[in-house]
Every structure is written in structure tokens, then in C-alpha cells.
Scaffold this motif. Structure first.
Motif, short mmCIF file in Angstrom:
data_model
loop_
_atom_site.label_atom_id
_atom_site.label_comp_id
_atom_site.label_asym_id
_atom_site.label_seq_id
_atom_site.Cartn_x
_atom_site.Cartn_y
_atom_site.Cartn_z
N THR A 188 3.25 6.79 -2.10
CA THR A 188 3.12 6.79 -0.73
C THR A 188 4.10 5.60 -0.24
O THR A 188 4.69 5.99 1.04
CB THR A 188 1.69 6.56 -0.20
OG1 THR A 188 1.00 7.83 -0.81
CG2 THR A 188 1.45 6.51 1.21
N LEU A 189 4.10 4.44 -0.57
CA LEU A 189 4.75 3.40 -0.15
C LEU A 189 6.33 3.79 -0.32
O LEU A 189 7.08 3.19 0.79
CB LEU A 189 4.38 2.05 -0.93
CG LEU A 189 3.08 1.42 -0.71
CD1 LEU A 189 2.80 0.40 -1.39
CD2 LEU A 189 2.91 1.31 0.62
N GLU A 190 6.76 4.07 -1.27
CA GLU A 190 8.10 4.60 -1.68
C GLU A 190 8.73 5.71 -0.50
O GLU A 190 9.84 5.31 0.07
CB GLU A 190 8.64 4.97 -3.16
CG GLU A 190 8.19 3.87 -4.08
CD GLU A 190 8.35 4.59 -5.54
OE1 GLU A 190 8.43 5.71 -5.64
OE2 GLU A 190 8.40 3.71 -6.54
N ILE B 235 3.25 3.66 11.94
CA ILE B 235 1.98 3.98 11.65
C ILE B 235 1.52 5.64 11.64
O ILE B 235 0.93 5.81 10.63
CB ILE B 235 0.98 3.63 12.79
CG1 ILE B 235 0.95 1.98 12.79
CG2 ILE B 235 -0.39 4.03 12.65
CD1 ILE B 235 0.43 1.42 13.98
N GLY B 236 2.36 6.33 12.39
CA GLY B 236 2.31 7.84 12.27
C GLY B 236 2.89 8.26 11.02
O GLY B 236 2.53 9.27 10.39
N LEU B 237 4.05 7.55 10.52
CA LEU B 237 4.80 7.90 9.48
C LEU B 237 3.86 7.83 8.24
O LEU B 237 3.87 8.79 7.15
CB LEU B 237 6.12 7.17 9.25
CG LEU B 237 6.82 7.44 8.16
CD1 LEU B 237 7.27 8.78 8.00
CD2 LEU B 237 8.08 6.39 7.96
N VAL B 238 3.16 6.45 8.12
CA VAL B 238 2.42 6.45 7.10
C VAL B 238 1.20 7.43 6.76
O VAL B 238 1.12 8.04 5.67
CB VAL B 238 1.61 5.07 6.96
CG1 VAL B 238 0.63 4.91 6.04
CG2 VAL B 238 2.54 3.83 7.04
N ILE C 17 -6.19 0.15 5.16
CA ILE C 17 -5.34 -1.07 4.84
C ILE C 17 -3.78 -1.19 5.25
O ILE C 17 -3.28 -2.00 5.97
CB ILE C 17 -5.60 -1.29 3.54
CG1 ILE C 17 -7.04 -1.52 3.18
CG2 ILE C 17 -4.64 -2.38 2.93
CD1 ILE C 17 -7.31 -1.72 1.52
N LEU C 18 -3.25 0.14 4.96
CA LEU C 18 -1.72 0.15 5.06
C LEU C 18 -1.75 0.11 6.57
O LEU C 18 -0.50 -0.50 7.13
CB LEU C 18 -1.34 1.52 4.47
CG LEU C 18 -1.34 1.74 3.13
CD1 LEU C 18 -0.70 3.10 2.57
CD2 LEU C 18 -0.64 0.58 2.20
N VAL D 108 -1.97 -3.40 8.12
CA VAL D 108 -0.89 -4.12 7.56
C VAL D 108 0.40 -3.84 8.47
O VAL D 108 1.02 -4.82 9.24
CB VAL D 108 -0.35 -4.15 6.24
CG1 VAL D 108 1.12 -4.65 6.17
CG2 VAL D 108 -1.47 -4.47 5.41
N VAL D 109 0.67 -2.58 9.03
CA VAL D 109 1.79 -2.33 9.91
C VAL D 109 1.45 -2.68 11.12
O VAL D 109 2.16 -3.21 11.84
CB VAL D 109 1.96 -0.66 9.89
CG1 VAL D 109 3.10 -0.25 11.03
CG2 VAL D 109 2.38 -0.25 8.35
N SER D 110 0.21 -2.64 11.78
CA SER D 110 -0.28 -3.15 12.97
C SER D 110 -0.18 -4.83 12.96
O SER D 110 0.36 -5.29 14.11
CB SER D 110 -1.93 -2.88 13.22
OG SER D 110 -2.11 -1.48 13.21
N VAL D 111 -0.37 -5.21 12.07
CA VAL D 111 -0.11 -6.87 11.94
C VAL D 111 1.29 -6.94 12.15
O VAL D 111 1.88 -8.06 12.95
CB VAL D 111 -0.59 -7.49 10.75
CG1 VAL D 111 -0.27 -9.18 10.38
CG2 VAL D 111 -2.04 -7.39 10.70
N VAL D 112 2.24 -6.57 11.31
CA VAL D 112 3.66 -6.49 11.34
C VAL D 112 3.99 -6.14 12.88
O VAL D 112 4.95 -6.70 13.60
CB VAL D 112 4.40 -5.79 10.47
CG1 VAL D 112 5.91 -5.81 10.70
CG2 VAL D 112 4.17 -6.02 9.13
N GLN D 113 3.57 -5.39 13.58
CA GLN D 113 3.96 -4.82 14.81
C GLN D 113 3.57 -5.84 15.81
O GLN D 113 4.41 -6.11 16.61
CB GLN D 113 2.97 -3.45 15.11
CG GLN D 113 3.64 -2.89 16.82
CD GLN D 113 2.46 -2.04 17.09
OE1 GLN D 113 1.85 -1.56 16.40
NE2 GLN D 113 2.70 -1.31 18.20
N PHE D 114 2.40 -6.44 15.59
CA PHE D 114 1.99 -7.66 16.70
C PHE D 114 3.08 -8.80 16.51
O PHE D 114 3.35 -9.31 17.53
CB PHE D 114 0.48 -8.07 16.11
CG PHE D 114 0.27 -9.38 16.97
CD1 PHE D 114 -0.08 -9.13 18.40
CD2 PHE D 114 0.43 -10.61 16.27
CE1 PHE D 114 -0.55 -10.48 19.12
CE2 PHE D 114 0.11 -11.82 17.21
CZ PHE D 114 -0.51 -11.80 18.49
#
Length: 326
Positions: free
Chosen positions: A82-84, A232-235, A277-278, A281-287
Motif C-alpha cells: 500500500t505504501l509503495e 489522503i484520498g489516494l491512500v 494511522i496512515l 500521518v498524512v494529516s500531520v504532514v499537511q498541517f
């Protein structure tokens, strides 16, 4: 009027109006009571407590089996896939979006028409349809060739050998992501003040240099936060690659659920927690990305969660000291 030598005037007695004003100033300002807010807050807390209690005590969730599956190698292997897929699709989708946005803003009517048609089509077709179409693409075109249109081919290759499950998933998600990224990039470029374009043109700079060094860096202030939000939508969209036989996080859980039917609910909860969780993490990066690109655009940067916590504790201590003083 100046005072005579050796004479000191007595201070003027305060008037009745001044004394009343002082008394009003000395009075404590009481906050407006809002009973409706407290009632609504209490009702929400009761509902949250009931939800958490049911989540913890309901045996249907089988939390012991959830803890067993959460870090199993099968689940972790699916998480890596999923991450790749997310990383590759995010990069390729952004690059494709930049090209589509530049074509949409170009002076060529052909490029504008092709870009608009691509964005219109890919945003209209469901992602699952795109993935299934690519998965069965070899049934339509067994061999692909590159050469002169309606003429001889320079070389050809077997499409089925190159179209692995990973390649189909990445290509499908990238094509879909590029359509949305194109609008994000185009909106960011259009947000740059027109005077910046005119000033760069007045200096006689080449158009490519204008874009790389003047326009695009300013457009990133709008592009990057919006595209990080798009991630976030892509994840979550990666869960659809299971339908093209790629065992990602959701696919691994689905496969284990078919093998162990009694663990379907715990496995779904495992997938839910990992996606939470994923996306967190993306939301924290976005902030922090938004906070970084807000420099120079706002008078003060938005406080970090740690800063909010410190400010809240400081206000609480000050309120306690005021209450103790009274």
C-alpha cells in the motif's frame, strides 16, 4: 494658569461621575452564561461514552483476535505494498498533473483541448472501472508498437509481460490522480498575481525561466497543501487495487478473511486502524506543510498542537490563580 510662588493648589476632588465610573471599573466582569452549550456538551459526552463502552465491551469485535492479526507478517506485507503504490502514484500523478495544467494554460488550442478532455474523462470515470480496464487491456491489445502512424513500426513488445499487477495498480492510480492534480496545479498557478507575470515578462526573461524561478515557487504555496490533502484520498483509493489481484493492506485482510471466516470483523478493524494511522500521518504532514507555506502570507503562523497545549495550560493556571485570589 501658573501657580504663585510658594502656593500649592489642593488636588481637585473627584466628581460624582468619576466615582461611579471607578466603581463600575472595579466590578468584576462576569462571563455570559450559556446553559444550552453545557447541556449539549453533556449530551455529546454521554453519547461518546456509550460508544466507547460498546466498542470495548462488545464481544462481537473480538479484540483478542484483532491484536493477533494487527502485526502479522501478511498484514505488514500488504501495508508495504500500500505504501509503495501510494508513493509511486503520488509522484507520477503530480508530475502528470503539472504537464496537464501547463497544457491547459498553454496557447495551443490542441493542447488545451486534449488536457481538458483528459481531465473531464478521468474525473468522470470511476477509479475501479479504470483499474479493471487496464487489468484487461491485454485482451484488447496483445502487442504494442511504436513507429510511424499508419506506417511501419520501429519496435513492438508484448503488453501482457509488462503489465504486472503492481504496474497496473500504479498506472491506474496515477492516471486518475493526474486528473485531479492538474486542477490543483492550475488553480495554484492562477492564484499567482498577474503582476508577477507582467514584471517577469518586462525583464525579458525566457518563459521557462519565468515559470521555474518566479511563478511556480509562488504557486507552491497553494499547490502543496491542497495536494497533500489529495493524498489522503489516494491512500484510501489504494484499497481498490485488490480488484486487480494485488494484495495490498485491504487485499491481504480480505484474503485472510476468506481463509478464517470467523475473523472477518477483527480483520476489518485491523484495516480500519491502519488506514486511520496512515491518514493521520498524512494529516500531520499537511498541517506542517500548510504552516510552512503560510509564512509571509499571514501575520502570525498558526500554533502547533504542542503550542495550543501550552497556551491552554497557561490559561488554566491563570484562571486558577484568579479564582484563588477572589
Amino acid at each position: 494658569m501658573s501657580e504663585p510662588p510658594g502656593v500649592t493648589l489642593a488636588p481637585e476632588a473627584p466628581s460624582r461621575t468619576d466615582r461611579a465610573s471607578d466603581r463600575r471599573t472595579a466590578q468584576r466582569v462576569l462571563p455570559l452564561r450559556r446553559p444550552g452549550r453545557w447541556i449539549l456538551t453533556a449530551a455529546v459526552l454521554v453519547l461518546v461514552a456509550q460508544f466507547v463502552h460498546g466498542l470495548v465491551t462488545n464481544p462481537f469485535y473480538q479484540w483478542d483476535r484483532w491484536s493477533y492479526w494487527f502485526l502479522r507478517p501478511t498484514i505488514l506485507d500488504g501495508l508495504v505494498i500500500t505504501l509503495e503504490v501510494t508513493a509511486c502514484s503520488a509522484v507520477l500523478g503530480l508530475l502528470g498533473g503539472i504537464l496537464l495544467a501547463l497544457a491547459r494554460l498553454s496557447g495551443s488550442p490542441v493542447l488545451r483541448a486534449v488536457s481538458w478532455t483528459y481531465v473531464w474523462a478521468l474525473r468522470s470515470i470511476p477509479l475501479i472501472v479504470v483499474l479493471l480496464f487496464l487489468y484487461n487491456f491485454s485482451a484488447l491489445y496483445q502487442r504494442l508498437s511504436i513507429g510511424v502512424p499508419f506506417g511501419p513500426a520501429f519496435f513492438s513488445f508484448d503488453e501482457s509481460k509488462l503489465a504486472t499487477d503492481m504496474a497496473v495498480a500504479v498506472i491506474g492510480l496515477s492516471l486518475n490522480e493526474a486528473a485531479y492534480a492538474a486542477e490543483v496545479v492550475r488553480g495554484g498557478i492562477l492564484s499567482v498575481d498577474q503582476g508577477q507575470h507582467e514584471a517577469a515578462a518586462a525583464l525579458g526573461l525566457p518563459r521557462s525561466y519565468q515559470f521555474r524561478r518566479i511563478v511556480f515557487p509562488q504557486a507552491l504555496r497553494s499547490i502543496v497543501p491542497n495536494y497533500v490533502n489529495q493524498l489522503i484520498g489516494l491512500v484510501k483509493s489504494t484499497s481498490l487495487v485488490f480488484y486487480v489481484s494485488l494484495l495490498d493492506l485491504f487485499g491481504s485482510a480480505q484474503s485472510m478473511g476468506s481463509t478464517y471466516p470467523g475473523d472477518i470483523v477483527p480483520l476489518l478493524l485491523v484495516v480500519t486502524v491502519w488506514y486511520l494511522i496512515l491518514t493521520s500521518v498524512v494529516s500531520v504532514v499537511q498541517f506542517y506543510v500548510e504552516r510552512h507555506y503560510a509564512r509571509g502570507a499571514t501575520r502570525s503562523l498558526p500554533p502547533t498542537p504542542l503550542g495550543r497545549l501550552r497556551a491552554g495550560l497557561t490559561d488554566l493556571r491563570a484562571r486558577v490563580r484568579r479564582e484563588a485570589a477572589v
